[in-house]
Structures are given as C-alpha cells and as structure tokens.
Scaffold this motif. Structure first.
Motif, PDB file in Angstrom:
ATOM      1  N   LYS A   1      41.614  -5.266   3.784  1.00  0.00           N
ATOM      2  CA  LYS A   1      41.755  -4.303   5.268  1.00  0.00           C
ATOM      3  C   LYS A   1      43.015  -4.139   5.878  1.00  0.00           C
ATOM      4  O   LYS A   1      43.089  -3.054   6.561  1.00  0.00           O
ATOM      5  CB  LYS A   1      41.126  -5.493   6.454  1.00  0.00           C
ATOM      6  N   GLN A   2      43.922  -4.575   5.411  1.00  0.00           N
ATOM      7  CA  GLN A   2      45.172  -4.225   5.976  1.00  0.00           C
ATOM      8  C   GLN A   2      46.023  -3.067   5.631  1.00  0.00           C
ATOM      9  O   GLN A   2      46.018  -2.894   4.336  1.00  0.00           O
ATOM     10  CB  GLN A   2      46.206  -5.536   5.649  1.00  0.00           C
ATOM     11  N   VAL A   3      46.150  -1.942   6.307  1.00  0.00           N
ATOM     12  CA  VAL A   3      46.798  -0.746   5.780  1.00  0.00           C
ATOM     13  C   VAL A   3      48.255  -0.845   6.347  1.00  0.00           C
ATOM     14  O   VAL A   3      48.672  -0.712   7.681  1.00  0.00           O
ATOM     15  CB  VAL A   3      46.166   0.425   6.555  1.00  0.00           C
ATOM     16  N   ASP A   4      49.180  -1.160   5.472  1.00  0.00           N
ATOM     17  CA  ASP A   4      50.708  -1.297   5.948  1.00  0.00           C
ATOM     18  C   ASP A   4      51.351   0.221   5.713  1.00  0.00           C
ATOM     19  O   ASP A   4      52.383   0.567   6.385  1.00  0.00           O
ATOM     20  CB  ASP A   4      51.385  -2.146   5.104  1.00  0.00           C
ATOM     21  N   PHE A   5      50.995   1.024   4.768  1.00  0.00           N
ATOM     22  CA  PHE A   5      51.464   2.155   4.497  1.00  0.00           C
ATOM     23  C   PHE A   5      50.582   3.387   4.705  1.00  0.00           C
ATOM     24  O   PHE A   5      49.440   3.267   4.190  1.00  0.00           O
ATOM     25  CB  PHE A   5      52.235   2.141   3.003  1.00  0.00           C
ATOM     26  N   LYS A   6      51.269   4.282   5.268  1.00  0.00           N
ATOM     27  CA  LYS A   6      50.162   5.680   5.502  1.00  0.00           C
ATOM     28  C   LYS A   6      50.871   6.863   5.101  1.00  0.00           C
ATOM     29  O   LYS A   6      52.287   6.588   5.193  1.00  0.00           O
ATOM     30  CB  LYS A   6      49.699   5.762   6.977  1.00  0.00           C
ATOM     31  N   LEU A   7      50.323   7.736   4.601  1.00  0.00           N
ATOM     32  CA  LEU A   7      50.911   9.125   4.223  1.00  0.00           C
ATOM     33  C   LEU A   7      50.136  10.219   5.107  1.00  0.00           C
ATOM     34  O   LEU A   7      48.957   9.948   4.824  1.00  0.00           O
ATOM     35  CB  LEU A   7      51.164   9.231   2.853  1.00  0.00           C
TER      36      LEU A   7
END
Length: 158
Positions: free
Chosen positions: A121-127
């Motif tokens: 569930k954890q989204v640490d990196f986004k582009l």
C-alpha cells in the motif's frame, strides 16, 4: 515498422525498465515491496526471450504471441498492485507487512521478523505524480497490445 524493429524496441524498453527499477532501489535507496519485485519478472522474461529470438530468428511470430501473454500477466500483476495502493483490494500474504503478522505460526513469525517487508500500500516513489505500479500497468498494457497486434499482423510487417 518491421518485426525486428518492434522486437528490438521492446527489448530496449524492458532493459530500460529494469535499469530504472534498480536505479530507484539501489541508487535512490527506495526499498521495493514484494509485488514491485514480481513486476520485474515480465521484463526479465521478455528480455531473455527476445535475445534468444534475435539469435535463432525462426520463431519470431511465436515470440510475439508469448510476449503478448507475458505482458498481459504483467499488466494484471501491476493492476492488482495499483488496486492495493488505492484501497480497492486487500493486501495478500505476498504483501504482508510486519505490522500485520498476527496469525502466523511460530516458525513463520520468526522468519518474518528476520526480514523487513515494505507494505504494498505504501507509495514512496512517484514519477509525474503516478506510482510506479500505475506506470507499469499502462506500460504492460501497451507492450501487450503491440505484441498482440504484431502477432496477428506478422506477415504484413515482414
């Protein structure tokens, strides 16, 4: 576009995707979850399949059929991961985080304590404001569609 160009393009996209994943993991120090690691498998498989095909050159049409299946499976895995991130699906045992270990046997609990697991569930990196699971879902769908279309139009692209 001819079939060889399409194969080489898919190979370059697969290699770039793997290099980007490892760059984010090892250079930028973002630890991947278990599904993130599973999402790399289609890119490894397609790279190996295409390299083997570039040397054999006999089963090129068959290669496009297999590639369409590989990337369709990759799209399903990525969409499942996206769904977990968005709360559409619950995390499975593959994604279990350390704080959810309640009903495991003593041996399983000891094994799980020895490694730290990142929650799916954890989204640490986004582009571009998108999670990598979202980007991978779109990319896998596009690569599957290209492979599928090339498989059925194989004779036209020779």
């Amino acid at each position: 576009m001819n079939n060889k160009f399409i194969l080489k393009s898919i190979l370059l996209i697969s290699i770039f995707s793997l290099l980007a994943a490892y760059f984010i993991e090892y250079i930028l120090n973002y630890k991947p979850c278990n599904l993130c690691i599973f999402e790399r498998i289609p890119y490894f498989a397609s790279s190996i399949l295409i390299v083997l095909n570039l040397y054999s050159k006999r089963l090129e049409k068959f290669t496009f059929g297999i590639l369409s299946i590989i990337f369709a499976i990759g799209a399903i895995i990525s969409f499942y991961h996206f769904g977990i991130e968005q709360g559409f699906f619950e995390e499975s045992f593959v994604c279990i985080s350390d704080d959810k270990i309640n009903n495991l046997a003593k041996e399983d609990l000891l094994k799980s304590l020895q490694k730290t697991t990142v929650s799916c569930k954890q989204v640490d990196f986004k582009l571009f404001g998108l999670s990598l699971a979202t980007i991978n879902t779109f990319l896998s769908i596009v690569l599957s569609a290209i492979s599928f279309r090339t498989f059925f139009n194989y004779e036209k692209n020779r």
